[in-house]
Design a protein around this motif. Structure first.
Motif, short mmCIF file in Angstrom:
data_model
loop_
_atom_site.label_atom_id
_atom_site.label_comp_id
_atom_site.label_asym_id
_atom_site.label_seq_id
_atom_site.Cartn_x
_atom_site.Cartn_y
_atom_site.Cartn_z
N TYR A 130 3.90 -46.10 5.43
CA TYR A 130 2.84 -46.65 6.28
C TYR A 130 2.37 -45.64 7.32
CZ TYR A 130 2.79 -51.29 4.25
OH TYR A 130 2.62 -52.34 3.38
N LEU A 131 3.30 -44.91 7.92
CA LEU A 131 2.91 -43.89 8.90
C LEU A 131 2.00 -42.84 8.26
CD1 LEU A 131 6.16 -43.01 10.90
CD2 LEU A 131 4.18 -44.27 11.75
N ILE A 132 2.43 -42.33 7.10
CA ILE A 132 1.69 -41.23 6.46
C ILE A 132 0.33 -41.72 5.95
CG2 ILE A 132 1.72 -39.66 4.47
CD1 ILE A 132 4.83 -39.50 4.92
N GLU A 133 0.32 -42.92 5.35
CA GLU A 133 -0.96 -43.41 4.82
C GLU A 133 -1.95 -43.75 5.94
OE1 GLU A 133 -0.30 -46.45 1.85
OE2 GLU A 133 0.38 -44.95 0.40
N THR A 134 -1.44 -44.25 7.09
CA THR A 134 -2.37 -44.63 8.15
C THR A 134 -2.74 -43.46 9.05
OG1 THR A 134 -0.58 -45.30 9.63
CG2 THR A 134 -1.54 -47.01 8.25
N LEU A 135 -1.83 -42.52 9.26
CA LEU A 135 -2.09 -41.47 10.24
C LEU A 135 -2.51 -40.15 9.59
CD1 LEU A 135 0.81 -42.27 12.72
CD2 LEU A 135 -1.61 -42.91 12.90
N ILE A 136 -2.22 -39.99 8.29
CA ILE A 136 -2.58 -38.75 7.62
C ILE A 136 -3.53 -39.02 6.46
CG2 ILE A 136 -1.68 -36.77 6.31
CD1 ILE A 136 0.92 -37.21 8.07
N GLY A 137 -3.40 -40.18 5.83
CA GLY A 137 -4.33 -40.52 4.76
C GLY A 137 -3.97 -39.92 3.42
N ARG A 138 -2.69 -39.62 3.22
CA ARG A 138 -2.23 -39.20 1.89
C ARG A 138 -1.53 -40.38 1.23
NH1 ARG A 138 -4.56 -34.40 0.36
NH2 ARG A 138 -5.41 -33.89 2.39
N PRO A 139 -1.78 -40.61 -0.08
CA PRO A 139 -1.03 -41.68 -0.74
C PRO A 139 0.45 -41.34 -0.85
CG PRO A 139 -2.42 -40.52 -2.32
CD PRO A 139 -2.73 -39.94 -0.97
N VAL A 140 1.28 -42.33 -0.67
CA VAL A 140 2.73 -42.14 -0.74
C VAL A 140 3.29 -43.00 -1.86
CG1 VAL A 140 4.91 -42.32 0.51
CG2 VAL A 140 2.82 -41.70 1.74
N ALA A 141 3.91 -42.33 -2.84
CA ALA A 141 4.50 -43.02 -3.98
C ALA A 141 6.01 -43.08 -3.78
CB ALA A 141 4.18 -42.28 -5.27
N SER A 142 6.57 -44.25 -4.00
CA SER A 142 8.02 -44.39 -3.97
C SER A 142 8.54 -44.04 -5.36
CB SER A 142 8.38 -45.83 -3.61
OG SER A 142 9.77 -46.04 -3.76
N ALA A 143 9.37 -43.00 -5.44
CA ALA A 143 9.88 -42.59 -6.76
C ALA A 143 10.79 -43.66 -7.32
CB ALA A 143 10.65 -41.28 -6.64
N ALA A 144 10.53 -44.05 -8.55
CA ALA A 144 11.43 -44.97 -9.23
C ALA A 144 12.58 -44.13 -9.78
CB ALA A 144 10.69 -45.68 -10.36
N PRO A 145 13.80 -44.30 -9.24
CA PRO A 145 14.89 -43.41 -9.67
C PRO A 145 15.12 -43.43 -11.18
CG PRO A 145 15.53 -44.63 -7.73
CD PRO A 145 14.23 -45.22 -8.19
N SER A 146 14.82 -44.56 -11.83
CA SER A 146 15.08 -44.60 -13.27
C SER A 146 14.15 -43.69 -14.05
CB SER A 146 15.00 -46.03 -13.81
OG SER A 146 13.90 -46.71 -13.31
N VAL A 147 13.03 -43.28 -13.45
CA VAL A 147 12.12 -42.40 -14.19
C VAL A 147 12.81 -41.10 -14.56
CG1 VAL A 147 10.01 -41.04 -14.03
CG2 VAL A 147 10.02 -43.41 -13.27
N ALA A 148 13.54 -40.53 -13.61
CA ALA A 148 14.25 -39.28 -13.92
C ALA A 148 15.59 -39.54 -14.59
CB ALA A 148 14.47 -38.47 -12.64
N SER A 149 16.27 -40.61 -14.17
CA SER A 149 17.66 -40.76 -14.63
C SER A 149 17.79 -41.54 -15.92
CB SER A 149 18.51 -41.41 -13.54
OG SER A 149 18.10 -42.72 -13.28
N VAL A 150 16.84 -42.41 -16.21
CA VAL A 150 16.94 -43.21 -17.44
C VAL A 150 15.92 -42.77 -18.47
CG1 VAL A 150 16.89 -45.54 -18.40
CG2 VAL A 150 17.87 -45.15 -16.14
N TYR A 151 14.71 -42.44 -18.03
CA TYR A 151 13.65 -42.12 -18.98
C TYR A 151 13.53 -40.62 -19.27
CZ TYR A 151 11.84 -46.91 -18.54
OH TYR A 151 11.67 -48.27 -18.55
N ASP A 152 14.27 -39.78 -18.52
CA ASP A 152 14.25 -38.34 -18.79
C ASP A 152 12.86 -37.73 -18.73
OD1 ASP A 152 17.01 -38.21 -19.22
OD2 ASP A 152 16.76 -38.87 -21.29
N ARG A 153 12.01 -38.24 -17.88
CA ARG A 153 10.65 -37.71 -17.80
C ARG A 153 10.53 -36.77 -16.61
NH1 ARG A 153 5.75 -36.78 -20.46
NH2 ARG A 153 4.71 -35.65 -18.80
N GLU A 154 9.92 -35.62 -16.82
CA GLU A 154 9.65 -34.70 -15.73
C GLU A 154 8.41 -35.15 -14.97
OE1 GLU A 154 11.47 -31.65 -15.11
OE2 GLU A 154 12.78 -32.88 -16.34
N PRO A 155 8.44 -35.10 -13.65
CA PRO A 155 7.20 -35.35 -12.93
C PRO A 155 6.27 -34.15 -13.10
CG PRO A 155 8.92 -34.72 -11.41
CD PRO A 155 9.56 -34.79 -12.77
#
Lengths: 366, 366
Positions: free
Chosen positions: B87-112
């Motif tokens: 909320y701080l970054i989106e309201t004061l800087i205006g960059r979107p902030v994504a919460s990393a889903a830990p399973s993306v790296a640990s279960v799905y083996d996908r590189e960002p």
């Protein structure tokens, strides 16, 4: 759900006297919720037939100009569909997906910075003011806006660079069902066209046939443990986390059950402090490794005395039946089966899923 | 909380026999939870003193090379701090902030995909395998990695491009408190240095003095309504949503209460179906427009018979006391007051906050 429902497609402002009318008995005509949930397969068929060329053009655009970030804008059931889309996009495309906090645009008056974003807005009505403000801010900042809305004439649809109308038909039940399933199918279709993933494309195209079979699946074994429950955890992981969130909302809304969704990873820490003997848990386990994580968590909770009901695409003994399919669409099949369970559970608890006990009036969330 | 706790700083693998030991009475020595929560102000002071030059260098880097997207990696209480940062970054800087889903790296083996991301990893122990896998994948993809970890020698800290050690001191209580507050203060400090916002910087620097005052605030009016409760909603919005999530987790963990957090916007739709006469709600209302949204929701629920306790920085009659401050740091002050309430409520319910009834053993989340 969105902040505002269009009066044409959904009427939420029932009075308290209507909401507290005599309970509907199970032998009456099907509820609106059951009837509309049962239309999901046909609705996905209409969505795919109507949006084929728009999806193809979107895929070409996204491959030619890959977005730096994807932002989803949605509330309620539509936001659960967005969570499903986040996992698909992060695992199959590798772009980070940010869920837009509607208050950023509507309460803090902050413009999002930077073009190059792909915004996916999802809404049944397409009229919620905070959603409109959020999408408008991103559009002015240069984002490409995709709109998945049921009302193709809505203000939200008018903002679309790519409009993918849901074609779910009128949804008059208070509890959104088919519009959520079509939104999820639409997100899978976007990812399939973006990645040119023919297996995923085939899985999406199988849904009009597979969803009615899932709707006929017999999950009534879960009725008795939940009939007198007051609290419940709903567990999923990966692609299936979204349907745990959606199921928890439906159980609150239609069954007056305090159901809360967790990932199979998070629930094993602090939240398990309230899991006592007989505490009910409903789990959704796909046929892939995320399903293994759910199965492991469920085994641990069962050993601690929890009353566990698990929908399992690996057909474990004693599980609620799920057809094994492409792991990305198994959650849609499980959700379709769940919608019948929620309807039947509502009736079994002496409630009417079409008239929740403490219905939210039409609310303009600013 | 993280998937794995370091044995040096936290010991979670108490046996069930220890966990079900005789209840601790209120007149014994202070709990670990109370003692450690009370150290938050001093800990923020240590954090700021130790990380001044690292923060300044980070601010220069971020202004010179603005990231296209911010990705947060965290679990449990640390993930609540991440929500505050979003909320701080989106309201004061205006960059979107994504919460990393830990399973993306640990279960799905996908590189960002894609460099140009700023990754902010938050962890008490810095050892959780799924968190390490997620951060490692982003680092290999070219992200700038900021680590807020209490254990400066942890594997997570070793991955940092910018290490901001929390300096919270050992946290042996099962319920994380001071490490969460220092993480939140650290996120506010990152945003202050990034934006060169002197008002926010001053607000962060006020915390070592203000947090002890907040810890002394008298919230015991909320004890009686919650002593015999089983269910609860916790409400916040904007910067305050994160502390509603954190409070709900603490109430589960230390008080065996099924508390669930909602934004003031979402709770007015489906979830209110379970709000009956006397249903308890705890709300956090800042002095800004997000607080107005919380106050409006609370008034609506009170009119429907809910038993509402509200911490209100506008000092409304009957509210739990909150010092008015910069709206971005008011949530930290409210959370600090809440931690004492959670400790006292746990004892009043015959529990021991240092030994939750169904304690999660050390779990390696894969």
């Amino acid at each position: 759900m969105d902040g505002v429902r269009g009066p044409i497609t959904k009427e939420r402002n029932l009075t308290m006297s209507q909401a507290s009318a005599a309970p509907r008995s199970a032998d009456r005509t099907p509820t609106l919720m059951l009837t509309e949930a049962g239309e999901a397969g046909a609705a996905v068929g209409r969505f795919l037939a109507a949006n084929g060329s728009a999806l193809q053009a979107l895929g070409e655009h996204l491959r030619a100009a890959p977005p730096s970030v994807v932002v989803t804008c949605a509330r309620g059931s539509s936001d659960h569909a967005a969570t499903y889309g986040k996992y698909l996009i992060e695992t199959l495309i590798g772009r980070p997906v940010a869920s837009a906090a509607p208050s950023v645009a509507s309460v803090y008056d902050r413009e999002p910075a930077g073009p190059g974003a792909l915004v996916i807005a999802i809404s049944q009505s397409g009229k919620s003011p905070d959603l409109l403000a959020t999408v408008d801010a991103h559009k002015r900042a240069g984002a490409h806006v995709v709109v998945l809305a049921n009302d193709a004439e809505s203000p939200l649809a008018a903002m679309a660079d790519t409009q993918l109308a849901l074609h779910a038909g009128p949804e008059r039940s208070v509890a959104a069902t088919k519009s959520c399933l079509v939104s999820m199918a639409g997100l899978a279709a976007i990812v399939a066209t973006w990645t040119q993933d023919s297996a995923l494309q085939a899985a999406v195209e199988s849904l009009p046939g597979a969803l009615p079979l899932a709707f006929a699946a017999d999950w009534h074994a879960a009725l008795a443990p939940l009939k007198t429950a007051t609290n419940l955890f709903v567990i999923g992981r990966g692609y299936g986390l979204a349907i745990a969130q959606e199921a928890a909302l439906k159980l609150k809304e239609t069954c007056a059950l305090h159901a809360e969704a967790f990932s199979a990873a998070e629930v094993r820490h602090g939240p398990m402090a309230i899991v006592r003997d007989g505490f009910p848990m409903l789990a959704f386990a796909a046929s892939d490794r995320t399903g293994d994580s759910v199965r492991d968590a469920v085994a641990e909770f069962a050993a601690r005395g929890a009353s566990v009901m698990i929908a399992d695409a690996t057909h474990a003994a004693g599980s609620l039946p799920v057809t094994t399919a492409h792991p990305a669409v198994e959650p849609l099949l499980m959700l379709q089966s769940f919608y019948r369970l929620a309807n039947d559970l509502s009736l079994a608890r002496g409630l009417d899923p079409d008239a929740p006990p403490h219905l939210a009036k039409v609310t303009r969330t600013l």
